[in-house]
Design a protein around this motif. Sequence first.
Motif, PDB file in Angstrom:
ATOM      1  N   THR A   1      75.830  34.818  47.270  1.00  0.00           N
ATOM      2  CA  THR A   1      76.205  35.141  48.645  1.00  0.00           C
ATOM      3  C   THR A   1      77.141  36.344  48.662  1.00  0.00           C
ATOM      4  O   THR A   1      77.514  36.884  47.618  1.00  0.00           O
ATOM      5  CB  THR A   1      76.897  33.942  49.312  1.00  0.00           C
ATOM      6  N   GLU A   2      77.500  36.757  49.870  1.00  0.00           N
ATOM      7  CA  GLU A   2      78.353  37.938  50.014  1.00  0.00           C
ATOM      8  C   GLU A   2      79.722  37.736  49.386  1.00  0.00           C
ATOM      9  O   GLU A   2      80.356  38.688  48.949  1.00  0.00           O
ATOM     10  CB  GLU A   2      78.513  38.278  51.500  1.00  0.00           C
ATOM     11  N   ARG A   3      80.186  36.506  49.358  1.00  0.00           N
ATOM     12  CA  ARG A   3      81.486  36.220  48.781  1.00  0.00           C
ATOM     13  C   ARG A   3      81.378  35.846  47.306  1.00  0.00           C
ATOM     14  O   ARG A   3      82.270  35.203  46.749  1.00  0.00           O
ATOM     15  CB  ARG A   3      82.178  35.092  49.559  1.00  0.00           C
ATOM     16  N   GLU A   4      80.302  36.230  46.674  1.00  0.00           N
ATOM     17  CA  GLU A   4      80.060  36.002  45.263  1.00  0.00           C
ATOM     18  C   GLU A   4      80.029  34.526  44.915  1.00  0.00           C
ATOM     19  O   GLU A   4      80.408  34.122  43.821  1.00  0.00           O
ATOM     20  CB  GLU A   4      81.097  36.742  44.406  1.00  0.00           C
ATOM     21  N   LYS A   5      79.592  33.730  45.848  1.00  0.00           N
ATOM     22  CA  LYS A   5      79.375  32.320  45.570  1.00  0.00           C
ATOM     23  C   LYS A   5      77.921  32.120  45.150  1.00  0.00           C
ATOM     24  O   LYS A   5      77.030  32.831  45.599  1.00  0.00           O
ATOM     25  CB  LYS A   5      79.692  31.470  46.798  1.00  0.00           C
ATOM     26  N   ILE A   6      77.728  31.138  44.285  1.00  0.00           N
ATOM     27  CA  ILE A   6      76.382  30.852  43.789  1.00  0.00           C
ATOM     28  C   ILE A   6      75.825  29.661  44.553  1.00  0.00           C
ATOM     29  O   ILE A   6      76.471  28.621  44.652  1.00  0.00           O
ATOM     30  CB  ILE A   6      76.395  30.535  42.280  1.00  0.00           C
ATOM     31  N   GLN A   7      74.654  29.829  45.115  1.00  0.00           N
ATOM     32  CA  GLN A   7      74.014  28.749  45.871  1.00  0.00           C
ATOM     33  C   GLN A   7      72.681  28.393  45.248  1.00  0.00           C
ATOM     34  O   GLN A   7      71.944  29.252  44.762  1.00  0.00           O
ATOM     35  CB  GLN A   7      73.775  29.177  47.323  1.00  0.00           C
ATOM     36  N   ARG A   8      72.392  27.098  45.267  1.00  0.00           N
ATOM     37  CA  ARG A   8      71.068  26.591  44.862  1.00  0.00           C
ATOM     38  C   ARG A   8      70.363  26.104  46.118  1.00  0.00           C
ATOM     39  O   ARG A   8      70.834  25.197  46.786  1.00  0.00           O
ATOM     40  CB  ARG A   8      71.211  25.421  43.888  1.00  0.00           C
ATOM     41  N   LYS A   9      69.227  26.686  46.418  1.00  0.00           N
ATOM     42  CA  LYS A   9      68.464  26.282  47.587  1.00  0.00           C
ATOM     43  C   LYS A   9      67.146  25.671  47.110  1.00  0.00           C
ATOM     44  O   LYS A   9      66.359  26.326  46.426  1.00  0.00           O
ATOM     45  CB  LYS A   9      68.200  27.492  48.493  1.00  0.00           C
ATOM     46  N   GLU A  10      66.930  24.412  47.476  1.00  0.00           N
ATOM     47  CA  GLU A  10      65.744  23.683  47.025  1.00  0.00           C
ATOM     48  C   GLU A  10      64.691  23.667  48.121  1.00  0.00           C
ATOM     49  O   GLU A  10      64.992  23.352  49.281  1.00  0.00           O
ATOM     50  CB  GLU A  10      66.124  22.257  46.625  1.00  0.00           C
ATOM     51  N   PHE A  11      63.455  23.991  47.749  1.00  0.00           N
ATOM     52  CA  PHE A  11      62.341  24.023  48.691  1.00  0.00           C
ATOM     53  C   PHE A  11      61.135  23.322  48.082  1.00  0.00           C
ATOM     54  O   PHE A  11      60.955  23.321  46.859  1.00  0.00           O
ATOM     55  CB  PHE A  11      61.965  25.467  49.058  1.00  0.00           C
ATOM     56  N   VAL A  12      60.317  22.765  48.948  1.00  0.00           N
ATOM     57  CA  VAL A  12      59.054  22.142  48.527  1.00  0.00           C
ATOM     58  C   VAL A  12      57.923  22.873  49.240  1.00  0.00           C
ATOM     59  O   VAL A  12      57.884  22.928  50.477  1.00  0.00           O
ATOM     60  CB  VAL A  12      59.022  20.637  48.865  1.00  0.00           C
ATOM     61  N   PHE A  13      57.011  23.456  48.456  1.00  0.00           N
ATOM     62  CA  PHE A  13      55.873  24.190  49.008  1.00  0.00           C
ATOM     63  C   PHE A  13      54.728  23.234  49.319  1.00  0.00           C
ATOM     64  O   PHE A  13      54.738  22.065  48.908  1.00  0.00           O
ATOM     65  CB  PHE A  13      55.421  25.263  48.022  1.00  0.00           C
ATOM     66  N   ASN A  14      53.735  23.737  50.027  1.00  0.00           N
ATOM     67  CA  ASN A  14      52.592  22.890  50.385  1.00  0.00           C
ATOM     68  C   ASN A  14      51.810  22.446  49.163  1.00  0.00           C
ATOM     69  O   ASN A  14      51.259  21.337  49.142  1.00  0.00           O
ATOM     70  CB  ASN A  14      51.664  23.635  51.353  1.00  0.00           C
ATOM     71  N   ASP A  15      51.706  23.294  48.153  1.00  0.00           N
ATOM     72  CA  ASP A  15      51.025  22.905  46.915  1.00  0.00           C
ATOM     73  C   ASP A  15      51.537  23.803  45.789  1.00  0.00           C
ATOM     74  O   ASP A  15      52.283  24.760  46.011  1.00  0.00           O
ATOM     75  CB  ASP A  15      49.500  23.013  47.045  1.00  0.00           C
ATOM     76  N   THR A  16      51.113  23.476  44.564  1.00  0.00           N
ATOM     77  CA  THR A  16      51.590  24.213  43.394  1.00  0.00           C
ATOM     78  C   THR A  16      51.121  25.664  43.420  1.00  0.00           C
ATOM     79  O   THR A  16      51.860  26.576  43.012  1.00  0.00           O
ATOM     80  CB  THR A  16      51.087  23.529  42.113  1.00  0.00           C
TER      81      THR A  16
END
Length: 1087
Positions: free
Chosen positions: A350-365
């Motif tokens: 992020t802009e403040r040099e923080k590390i984020q993990r964003k988890e997503f699930v797609f429709n298929d592989t």
Amino acid sequence: MSNRMPGFPPWYHDSLTRSKAEDLLSKAARDGSFLIRDSESVQGAYALCVLYQNCVYTYRILPNEDKKLSVEASDGVPIRFFTMLPELVEAYQSPNMGLVTHLQYSVQREVELDEEQETSNHPPQLPPRNFTSESESKTSEQASKSLSDTYLMRLQYMDLSVLSEEHQTAIQEYFRTAICVDAEQVQNGNPNLPGLKRLIQAVCKNLNSEISRILPTLEMLHRAMDQQLSPGIGPRHILTDSGQSVSYRLEQLTKLLYSIEDKAKGSVFESVGYDGGHRNSLIPVASFEVKQESLGISTKMVLKVDVESGKLYFKKSKDGPEDKYFVHNKILQLVKSHKMHPKLVIVVETEREKIQRKEFVFNDTKKREGFCQLLQQMKNKHSEKPEPDMITVFIGTWNMGNAGPPQNIDSWFQCKGQGKTRDDTADQIPHDVYVIGTQEDPLGEREWSDTVKNVLRNITNISFKQVAIQTLWNIRIVVLAKPEHENRISHVFSDSVKTGIANTLGNKGAVGVSFMFNGTSFGFVNSHLTSGSEKKLRRNQNYFNILRLLNLGDKKLNPFDVTHQFTHLIWLGDLNYRVDFPSSEAEHIVTKIKQQQYQELLNKDQLNMERNDGKVFLHFDEEEITFPPTYRFERETREKYAYTKAKATGTKYNLPSWCDRVLRKSYPLVHVVCQAYGCTTDIMTSDHSPVFASFEVGVASQFVSKQDLNSAPQGGIQIMNCVAILLTKSKTKFFIEFHSSCLEKMTTTSEGENTEQACGSIKVWFGNQVELTPIISDPEYLLDQHILICVKSADSDESYGAGCIALRAAQFCYREFHITLTHHGEKTGTLTGGMQLRTTEFKPTEKLYDFIKIEREDPVPSKCKGGDLNKSCATPPHDISNPSYMGVSFKSGNVTDKGWSYSMTPRNAPCGQGSKDCKKSGYDLSTRSPTGKTFTSNEDEKLSDMLDNPLYGSRSKAHDQSKDQDHLQTDRLPPAPDGDADRRPLPSPRNRSFTCSEVKPQPPPPMNLHLPAQKKPVVPVRSEGGLTSSRPPLPIKSRPEPQATKPRDYRDSSELPSKHRLPARPNQLSTHRDTHPDHPKTGRQVN
């Protein structure tokens, strides 16, 4: 060769391999049995193989400057010279000639039946072969007369009125008399067909004079178009030798016309700024519908990827505004879930040099894979690196069935159809290199090359450059590359091998191309092997003949066949291996195919079975087959298999089979991932469906060291404690050769000490430590290098087995290795030993292929706020890695033997060379991240949810991971062939592995040797820099407390307290003597 005989005697076996010669002599089982074969090490020489007391002795027969032959026999025996081999054999049938025993019983050649000519192929008709018999002369005359009558009869059905009277007479006269003379000439050993040459010369008399008149004009025009020449250069002498054959002069004329056309287009297009009507490749914006879990609530979102601008957008709806976006250099990592395939974690800053993990699930592989490919393309496009460290390679193979291609073959190059295919969003992503192999190809080289270029131009808007093209009859391979890679590709070689009838016809065989891409070597082989379900053994022999005879790559690597010469070797083509079912099961097979139940059929696939038995394609990998058999379809449909064919001898069955395949073999510990493997469904002009494969391959750059070569300390590579187990009965001494482009020169060991084993093999102990000197000591360069190892005999200088080791395995400390030795595709033994690098300290550069990792087990989420890592209390994943480095075996065929393994030891025990030595090496895992950024030990522990790359050494101390590694290495390290399962070539017992450290390690209590499985520190891999000590530590809430775990040696089945374990010092000779009393004293202390 001039010393050979017109009719080969029974003891002469020409190109027989060494291992086959030993087998034949062993079957003879009589002292004094002998044969002569061609030498594998010296061109023009021979090898005399003699059996005595169940051992094979090999003597070289060398020609001198006068082509006289002599035998390298025992010292003190006068050297005798012979004109012909029969004279030599006759002389050495007498005793006391310097051989171990005199020659007594000749071992005859094995009879090999020739392949039947297929009715589906149409090679040129040949004159009847000359078989020796009592009526030989009469048969020859009848054959010649029959040939003449056949052609004269054909002329009667042709309209010759369009020809001049002079030409009519010349053709009739040739078929009436001259063709019979040509046939006699062939039978007498003259294949030049002088009668036909005279006919062509007469017919083309006017053409020849016209060529002589036109050629100088065209060459002058070509010279004027050549932009590389200065205007003031004088005229060049133009060759107008009319004595050359008409066909050769026409070929030169045709090439000249094509070259003039290409140069004229290039000059005119460049002058007006015309790019051929095609703009630069632009990848369109792609959107992906995903779900995001937050506080137990699933929210739909849209991820929009703009490769050209280098931005990733997060949107709440497809048509809604962009809520947030991240620039390419703020996207740090993609982590694929191994357990839940559509799931993906995106690590961003992020802009403040923080590390984020964003988890997503797609429709298929497939959607997830398409997204990852686009993100990787974005990172590559906007990278500031001058040279790529990863490229993609397309492989296509198609038996065209002697029919031209349909109008649209786009799906083949877009990897669309059945099997493992690419997502639609990846259609516009071009590969860097395209390798297209065809069989039964009816088109000319230029026509087919232009066809493929036009297809790729329409798909990608790129005009690809031709790297090489090689054709053998109707077998062809074409290699194309992006224009930007033109200067990165060098050392291009091509060759072909015939394996058709009597290994002299090119209706079956192989074509190959090899080249260097910067510092990485590639080899590609397209083969068309013998057809017929019952000819499995003949196909195997085709494969071995191709390995032995195909001449590609660096000529300095002659001791090695093509399976060892290249970083990546990809073998494609119509291999013709069938499904091994009786013909009565045809309908059952078709039913299984319609139900997409392929596993039962793949279990009976001949290629899989032969590979599982180690009989062919040893140590090759093939991606899992998830597409239907590609042969034999009815043409113009893919709904019906035509598995019967009516022949004069009855009905022939061609059961549906996976004839068309793509396999690969790569050096150890390199990055290579198969992204697609399948077949098309809409190209139906042939009875075969085209097959495609796509590979993501790591490449090494042409290295330029950042260090001052004059002041930098000289590095070294130490190889020690080598023990070979050779599957041979040869009575000779052996030594090892070490080859590599990173070495100043090829290096050899002294002769080893032999010990005969009860199983008929030989154990060879190479006691001396070998110091190899690299041309560049920079560790970043060395870690991308490999050492080729060849075990050779001292008497004949022939290879008894070769293998390869990766220097990356010894990045941190001393490493043991275990490799399978092979020669001409067959296993010939094993070699074990150890290696250590002596280099300077360095900071590893992040590679593009480190951008994507695999999370082997999903973390268990806890109730936290937001997706910020600083606020996350998710349990860290069990293991995150790049599997392509660790030799993860492919599923197809259950082939798991990769031919190499290393002692991938955990790094929580003292270093085998001591902390002081490890400090010299500059590899400190406790203070260095995979990106080369330093951090404090505090920060290192707290980066628990970031990622880890096993290429640079796992930071995990989890007990479960050590257990997993124990299981992996147990599978891949077979017991020694002499039956001693615990036998190792080290001078010390097997011990726990070690971690290099800047400070002398204090022995910790046992309970602190491992962290619990839930606590795994991992490190981010980042393109724009890593976390440094100036940044505040990242707090983690509700971190589980460490639990005491019993330390376990990952390589032993028993668990020992650490105080009972001996220190890991590879130079402890006293322990070695106790453990292996049968070995001599060897080695010296490693500095």
